[in-house]
Design a protein around this motif. Structure first.
Motif, short mmCIF file in Angstrom:
data_model
loop_
_atom_site.label_atom_id
_atom_site.label_comp_id
_atom_site.label_asym_id
_atom_site.label_seq_id
_atom_site.Cartn_x
_atom_site.Cartn_y
_atom_site.Cartn_z
N ILE A 129 0.87 -1.17 0.00
CA ILE A 129 0.00 0.00 0.00
C ILE A 129 0.91 1.22 0.00
CG2 ILE A 129 -1.72 1.30 1.29
CD1 ILE A 129 -2.75 -1.36 2.40
N ASN A 130 0.89 1.95 -1.08
CA ASN A 130 1.82 3.06 -1.27
C ASN A 130 1.06 4.37 -1.43
OD1 ASN A 130 4.03 4.65 -1.78
ND2 ASN A 130 4.30 3.96 -3.90
N ASN A 131 1.06 5.16 -0.39
CA ASN A 131 0.39 6.46 -0.41
C ASN A 131 1.40 7.56 -0.71
OD1 ASN A 131 -2.06 5.32 0.11
ND2 ASN A 131 -2.15 5.92 2.26
N GLU A 132 1.24 8.16 -1.89
CA GLU A 132 2.15 9.22 -2.32
C GLU A 132 1.49 10.59 -2.29
OE1 GLU A 132 5.02 10.39 -6.13
OE2 GLU A 132 3.50 8.81 -6.32
N HIS A 133 0.27 10.67 -2.81
CA HIS A 133 -0.42 11.97 -2.93
C HIS A 133 -1.52 12.09 -1.87
CE1 HIS A 133 1.09 10.94 -7.03
NE2 HIS A 133 1.60 12.16 -6.91
N PHE A 134 -1.48 13.15 -1.10
CA PHE A 134 -2.43 13.35 0.01
C PHE A 134 -3.31 14.56 -0.27
CE2 PHE A 134 0.78 10.64 1.66
CZ PHE A 134 0.17 9.88 2.63
N LEU A 193 -0.93 17.13 5.22
CA LEU A 193 0.09 16.14 4.88
C LEU A 193 0.68 16.42 3.50
CD1 LEU A 193 -1.79 12.96 6.14
CD2 LEU A 193 0.04 14.21 7.31
N ARG A 194 2.00 16.38 3.43
CA ARG A 194 2.69 16.63 2.17
C ARG A 194 2.72 15.36 1.32
NH1 ARG A 194 8.35 18.56 4.38
NH2 ARG A 194 7.88 16.80 5.74
N ASN A 195 2.86 15.54 0.01
CA ASN A 195 3.08 14.39 -0.86
C ASN A 195 4.42 13.74 -0.53
OD1 ASN A 195 0.66 14.90 -2.14
ND2 ASN A 195 1.60 16.01 -3.85
N ARG A 196 4.50 12.41 -0.70
CA ARG A 196 5.67 11.64 -0.28
C ARG A 196 6.56 11.35 -1.50
NH1 ARG A 196 5.01 7.01 1.11
NH2 ARG A 196 6.69 6.85 2.64
N ARG A 197 7.36 12.34 -1.89
CA ARG A 197 8.25 12.17 -3.03
C ARG A 197 9.28 11.07 -2.75
NH1 ARG A 197 10.71 17.95 -3.95
NH2 ARG A 197 10.76 17.85 -1.66
N GLY A 198 9.56 10.24 -3.77
CA GLY A 198 10.54 9.17 -3.62
C GLY A 198 9.95 7.83 -3.26
N ARG A 236 23.96 18.61 0.05
CA ARG A 236 22.96 18.32 -0.98
C ARG A 236 22.12 17.10 -0.60
NH1 ARG A 236 27.26 19.45 -4.60
NH2 ARG A 236 27.56 17.21 -4.90
N THR A 237 22.78 16.09 -0.02
CA THR A 237 22.05 14.89 0.40
C THR A 237 21.03 15.22 1.47
OG1 THR A 237 23.94 13.46 -0.10
CG2 THR A 237 22.27 12.58 1.41
N SER A 238 21.44 16.04 2.44
CA SER A 238 20.53 16.37 3.53
C SER A 238 19.32 17.16 3.03
CB SER A 238 21.26 17.17 4.61
OG SER A 238 21.62 18.46 4.14
N MET A 239 19.52 17.98 1.99
CA MET A 239 18.41 18.75 1.44
C MET A 239 17.39 17.86 0.75
SD MET A 239 18.83 21.90 2.27
CE MET A 239 17.80 22.78 1.09
N SER A 240 17.77 16.61 0.44
CA SER A 240 16.88 15.69 -0.27
C SER A 240 16.16 14.74 0.67
CB SER A 240 17.69 14.86 -1.29
OG SER A 240 18.31 15.71 -2.23
N LEU A 241 16.35 14.88 1.95
CA LEU A 241 15.70 14.01 2.92
C LEU A 241 14.44 14.65 3.48
CD1 LEU A 241 18.79 12.72 4.94
CD2 LEU A 241 17.37 11.40 3.37
N GLU A 242 13.39 13.84 3.62
CA GLU A 242 12.15 14.30 4.22
C GLU A 242 11.77 13.36 5.34
OE1 GLU A 242 9.98 16.34 0.34
OE2 GLU A 242 9.23 14.44 1.13
N GLU A 243 10.76 13.75 6.11
CA GLU A 243 10.29 12.96 7.23
C GLU A 243 8.94 12.34 6.91
OE1 GLU A 243 9.92 16.16 9.83
OE2 GLU A 243 12.02 16.74 9.67
N ASP A 244 8.72 11.10 7.32
CA ASP A 244 7.40 10.48 7.25
C ASP A 244 6.80 10.55 8.65
OD1 ASP A 244 7.11 9.85 4.61
OD2 ASP A 244 8.17 7.95 4.78
N ALA A 245 6.32 11.71 9.03
CA ALA A 245 5.98 11.97 10.42
C ALA A 245 4.75 11.17 10.85
CB ALA A 245 5.73 13.46 10.63
N GLY A 246 4.80 10.71 12.10
CA GLY A 246 3.66 10.02 12.68
C GLY A 246 4.07 8.69 13.27
#
Length: 467
Positions: free
Chosen positions: A219-224, A229-234, A355-365
């Motif tokens: 189950i892959n939720n990308e677009h919210f 909730l932000r979209n889950r890029r990647g 640059r790597t750190s700028m490409s990381l996001e959180e899947d909060a919750g």
């Protein structure tokens, strides 16, 4: 280990002993490589290329099993067992002990009976020892650590004492194969302590006999569309990785994208109503945002972890009773960043790291930390520990899922059990620095046996699993 020592050992080994050592190395060296071995030096070269002679422990085991204790004194240096040095399994040592007890008359009978198992007569006639017979049975899918019924059936027609040797091994009798223990100080512990997976009996493992092995639901939720909730890029990279890996491991992979909370429950309820009579394992992967004890649908509404599991309990899905049910959850377990303890001040961040750190996001919750005790045979693979953030790269996928997929393939070749795999995932993920923070995965389980997932490489292998 120095070449002079290895050469002196090779000089004192006859061809039958070299063949026995090759058989004992079948779990760590390729069949193609072993076919090229002409003498001890060839074998030692291959072991050295696999870094199995970095200390003397593995060679010590081999020589002890073939009862060449007279050569052990030549082993100098460290003979201490480490995680990087495997042990010769009780299963393979048991087969070697059988080989020593097989007389010529029984060997001929074994070869004759093997012909009734669908193995070509030409291949059988090439077998000159019981070890050759065992190797041929393994190559034909008739014999493995988890499949001894065909071997017992053949031995019953030859010698009841040989059958007893196999039965003792199945029952976990340490007398069936000597434990890795020495009166000297060379070996630091018994094999059951050094490597639990290799010393477990067949009864300790979940049975895998079906093709496909089961369903892997992603189950892959990308677009919210709901909440903030932000979209889950990647996340599509994670989806593709899971499809490839679980496909190789023999699963039928089914993907559902962008599901609301109600749709998630409906998909799981429908899956739980199916018959799992011809399945060995169920895998459910959920990639989404989440909060305490829940994951989010794309509408921003919550689905609890208990709701994820309940359709598959023994009461709700009786054909899954006694079978492993694996859940892998890519989501945070809280909003807290996990800190690392450094032995020295951190180095200035270079441009690539920035640059790597700028490409990381959180899947909060966060997700719940407690499983209901009566829900046997469940495993929840969590991306992070309670209260903490997990990370996802916007183009390379999440840290946890990518490492999980990598280690599942490594373990498929090494035949490691799942908990050993997840321990390595823990170690590798925890080593990284993510936006100057840490991530620590956490498996939680009520599994009652060990689970070993190997690749189903050929149609022939799949057919062997069916029979």
């Amino acid at each position: 280990m120095d070449l002079t020592t290895l050469a002196s050992i090779d000089d004192d080994l006859d061809s039958s002993e070299v063949a026995a050592l090759c058989f004992l190395c079948r779990d760590v060296l390729s069949k193609k490589g072993l076919k090229k071995v002409k003498d001890g030096k060839d074998l030692f070269k291959q072991l050295d290329e696999k870094d199995l002679l970095s200390n003397s422990c593995f060679l010590y085991q081999l020589l002890r099993i073939i009862k060449r204790e007279d050569l052990l004194s030549r082993l100098q240096g460290d003979v201490t067992q480490t995680d990087s040095i495997p042990i010769v399994t009780d299963y393979r040592e048991m087969l070697y002990n059988l080989y020593e007890d097989v007389i010529e008359k029984n060997l001929k009978k074994m070869k004759y009976l093997l012909g009734d198992k669908g193995v070509g007569r030409g291949q059988i006639e090439l077998c000159t020892t019981a070890l050759d017979v065992f190797s041929l049975m393994e190559d034909s899918g008739l014999l493995s650590r988890q499949r001894l019924d065909q071997l017992q059936e053949i031995l019953k027609e030859c010698d009841s004492q040989l059958v007893n040797t196999v039965q003792k091994y199945i029952n976990g009798d340490p007398g069936a194969a000597q434990s890795l223990v020495s009166d000297s100080d060379f070996i630091v512990a018994a094999s059951s302590v050094l490597h639990p997976v290799t010393t477990a009996t067949c009864q300790d493992f979940y049975t895998l006999r079906n093709n496909p092995r089961g369903t892997c639901l992603v189950i892959n939720n990308e677009h919210f569309t709901g909440g903030d909730l932000r979209n889950r890029r990647g996340t599509l990279v994670d989806e593709e990785s899971l499809q490839q890996v679980f496909g190789k491991l023999g699963f039928q992979v089914v993907v559902h994208s962008d599901l609301t909370a109600d749709a998630i429950r409906r998909v799981l309820e429908d899956l739980g109503k199916m018959s799992f009579y011809k399945a060995d394992v169920l895998v459910v992967c959920v990639l989404s945002h989440g909060e305490n004890e829940c994951v989010f649908g794309t509408d921003g509404k919550k689905v609890s972890l208990r709701d994820l599991r309940m359709p598959f309990t023994s009461a709700r899905a009786p054909t899954l009773a006694g079978k492993p049910k694996l859940f892998f959850i890519q989501a945070c377990q809280g909003s807290t960043y996990q800190k690392g303890v450094l032995p020295c001040p951190p180095r200035p961040q270079d441009e690539e790291a920035r640059r790597t750190s700028m490409s990381l996001e959180e899947d909060a919750g966060p997700l719940p930390a407690e499983l209901v005790a009566e829900e046997a045979d469940f495993l929840m693979g969590m991306a992070t520990v309670e209260e903490c953030i997990s990370f996802r790269h916007i183009s390379k996928g999440s840290i946890y899922i990518q490492e999980l997929c990598k280690q599942l393939l490594v373990s498929a070749k090494r035949k490691d059990d799942l908990l050993t795999t997840l321990t390595r995932v823990n170690r590798e993920v925890s080593k990284g620095d993510y936006l100057r923070h840490k991530q620590m995965p956490q498996p939680k389980y009520t599994l009652t046996k060990k689970l070993v997932l190997t690749e189903m490489e050929t149609e022939r292998e799949m057919e062997m699993l069916k029979n």
